[in-house]
Design an enzyme around this catalytic site. Structure first.
Site, PDB file in Angstrom:
ATOM      1  NE  ARG A 112      -4.726   8.399  -8.861  1.00 24.03           N
ATOM      2  CZ  ARG A 112      -5.161   8.004  -7.675  1.00 24.03           C
ATOM      3  NH1 ARG A 112      -4.321   7.533  -6.784  1.00 24.03           N
ATOM      4  NH2 ARG A 112      -6.438   8.078  -7.369  1.00 24.03           N
ATOM      5  CD  GLU A 114      -2.747   1.580   0.399  1.00 21.60           C
ATOM      6  OE1 GLU A 114      -2.348   1.651  -0.771  1.00 21.60           O
ATOM      7  OE2 GLU A 114      -3.917   1.867   0.734  1.00 21.60           O
ATOM      8  CG  ASP A 115      -1.094   4.791  -1.231  1.00 19.98           C
ATOM      9  OD1 ASP A 115      -1.593   4.254  -0.208  1.00 19.98           O
ATOM     10  OD2 ASP A 115      -1.784   5.493  -1.993  1.00 19.98           O
ATOM     11  CG  ASP A 168      -5.739  11.046  -5.611  1.00 20.72           C
ATOM     12  OD1 ASP A 168      -5.541  10.271  -4.659  1.00 20.72           O
ATOM     13  OD2 ASP A 168      -6.827  11.583  -5.824  1.00 20.72           O
ATOM     14  CG  ASP A 189      -3.620   9.441   7.020  1.00 19.10           C
ATOM     15  OD1 ASP A 189      -2.954   9.931   7.926  1.00 19.10           O
ATOM     16  OD2 ASP A 189      -4.520  10.065   6.432  1.00 19.10           O
ATOM     17  CE  LYS A 231      -0.447  11.375   5.811  1.00 21.82           C
ATOM     18  NZ  LYS A 231      -1.309  12.484   5.402  1.00 21.82           N
ATOM     19  CG  PHE A 234      -2.967  15.690   1.516  1.00 18.59           C
ATOM     20  CD1 PHE A 234      -3.775  14.647   1.960  1.00 18.59           C
ATOM     21  CD2 PHE A 234      -2.899  15.955   0.150  1.00 18.59           C
ATOM     22  CE1 PHE A 234      -4.503  13.882   1.052  1.00 18.59           C
ATOM     23  CE2 PHE A 234      -3.627  15.195  -0.754  1.00 18.59           C
ATOM     24  CZ  PHE A 234      -4.425  14.167  -0.291  1.00 18.59           C
ATOM     25  CB  VAL A 235       2.595  13.440   0.696  1.00 18.44           C
ATOM     26  CG1 VAL A 235       3.415  14.064   1.811  1.00 18.44           C
ATOM     27  CG2 VAL A 235       2.053  12.083   1.129  1.00 18.44           C
TER      28      VAL A 235
HETATM   29  P1  5GP Z   1      -6.209   5.683   5.896  1.00 21.60           P
HETATM   30  O1  5GP Z   1      -7.411   4.810   5.770  1.00 21.60           O
HETATM   31  O2  5GP Z   1      -5.005   5.016   6.494  1.00 21.60           O
HETATM   32  O3  5GP Z   1      -6.543   6.976   6.600  1.00 21.60           O
HETATM   33  O4  5GP Z   1      -5.828   6.203   4.472  1.00 21.60           O
HETATM   34  C1  5GP Z   1      -5.515   5.397   3.462  1.00 21.60           C
HETATM   35  C2  5GP Z   1      -5.720   6.079   2.134  1.00 21.60           C
HETATM   36  O5  5GP Z   1      -5.947   7.477   2.281  1.00 21.60           O
HETATM   37  C3  5GP Z   1      -4.465   5.948   1.328  1.00 21.60           C
HETATM   38  O6  5GP Z   1      -4.467   4.757   0.595  1.00 21.60           O
HETATM   39  C4  5GP Z   1      -4.521   7.177   0.471  1.00 21.60           C
HETATM   40  O7  5GP Z   1      -5.288   6.898  -0.667  1.00 21.60           O
HETATM   41  C5  5GP Z   1      -5.240   8.206   1.314  1.00 21.60           C
HETATM   42  N1  5GP Z   1      -4.296   9.107   1.983  1.00 21.60           N
HETATM   43  C6  5GP Z   1      -3.931   9.132   3.278  1.00 21.60           C
HETATM   44  N2  5GP Z   1      -3.006  10.082   3.511  1.00 21.60           N
HETATM   45  C7  5GP Z   1      -2.771  10.667   2.320  1.00 21.60           C
HETATM   46  C8  5GP Z   1      -1.889  11.714   1.875  1.00 21.60           C
HETATM   47  O8  5GP Z   1      -1.106  12.333   2.613  1.00 21.60           O
HETATM   48  N3  5GP Z   1      -1.943  12.004   0.537  1.00 21.60           N
HETATM   49  C9  5GP Z   1      -2.763  11.366  -0.330  1.00 21.60           C
HETATM   50  N4  5GP Z   1      -2.723  11.747  -1.600  1.00 21.60           N
HETATM   51  N5  5GP Z   1      -3.592  10.378   0.050  1.00 21.60           N
HETATM   52  C10 5GP Z   1      -3.594  10.040   1.349  1.00 21.60           C
END
Ligand code: 5GP
Length: 172
Positions: free
Chosen positions: A162, A96-97, A156, A100, A128, A149-150
């Site tokens: 992207r 996964e990217d 994206d 968060d 993060k 936020f990156v």
């Molecule tokens: P989570 O469920 O852990 O909060 O977030 C997962 C998804 O939120 C990631 O796969 C991504 O798509 C999006 N996301 C979370 N933080 C960022 C960020 O800093 N930048 C971007 N572009 N997407 C984020």
């Protein structure tokens, strides 16, 4: 919106991904793992990482969405695409990217665990930890980053950015 600054250069990304590939190659040498990329943000990380894996392996993809078009999580996670591979008894590595709040990966890993893999590990490019809301940690982490936020390298903002070859921070 524009890029305020570069957080991780293309070279930093590729150097770290080579290291992660070497670690995974050592740990999964005999296991023919199934690498599962989470669509769509993980595409570049998935392809670069798997190219650094030096043993037989399989690919699959899962789709999950939690963010709308903004920069805050909606808190609700939806499965948009399931895997095609039979995972029972297999060694799975979820790619996964970014980790968060953790809500997306909590949902995705629970879903995949219900398919009874022999093992399931989580490999994320970015972590993060400040924003974590779900009880989840990654087994392999590229970089731990601050709460900003990156975009870029698959990530994206409103479906743009992207294709940047680096990770950058957007202007507020
Ligand atoms: P989570 O469920 O852990 O909060 O977030 C997962 C998804 O939120 C990631 O796969 C991504 O798509 C999006 N996301 C979370 N933080 C960022 C960020 O800093 N930048 C971007 N572009 N997407 C984020």
């Amino acid at each position: 919106m524009e890029i305020d600054r570069i957080l991780l250069t293309q070279e930093q990304l590729q150097t770290r991904i080579r290291e992660l590939g070497a670690i995974l190659s050592a740990e999964y040498a005999e296991k023919t793992p199934v690498f599962i990329g989470v669509l769509r943000g993980a595409v570049h990380f998935f392809t670069d990482l798997t190219l650094q894996f030096s043993h037989p392996c399989q690919y699959d993809f899962i789709g999950a969405a939690s963010y709308g078009d903004g920069t805050q999580t909606s808190g609700r996670v939806q499965l948009t695409k399931d895997v095609m591979t039979e995972l029972k008894g297999r060694h799975v590595v979820v790619v996964e990217d970014i980790l968060d709040t953790g809500l997306t990966l909590r949902f995705v890993t629970d879903w995949l665990k219900s398919k009874q893999p022999a093992s399931l590990k989580l490999c994320v490019l970015l972590d993060k930890p400040e924003r974590r809301r779900a009880d989840i940690t990654a087994d392999y982490i590229g970089f731990t980053i601050p709460n900003e936020f990156v975009v870029g390298y698959g990530l994206d903002y409103q479906e743009l950015y992207r294709n940047l070859p680096y990770i950058g921070v957007l202007k507020p």
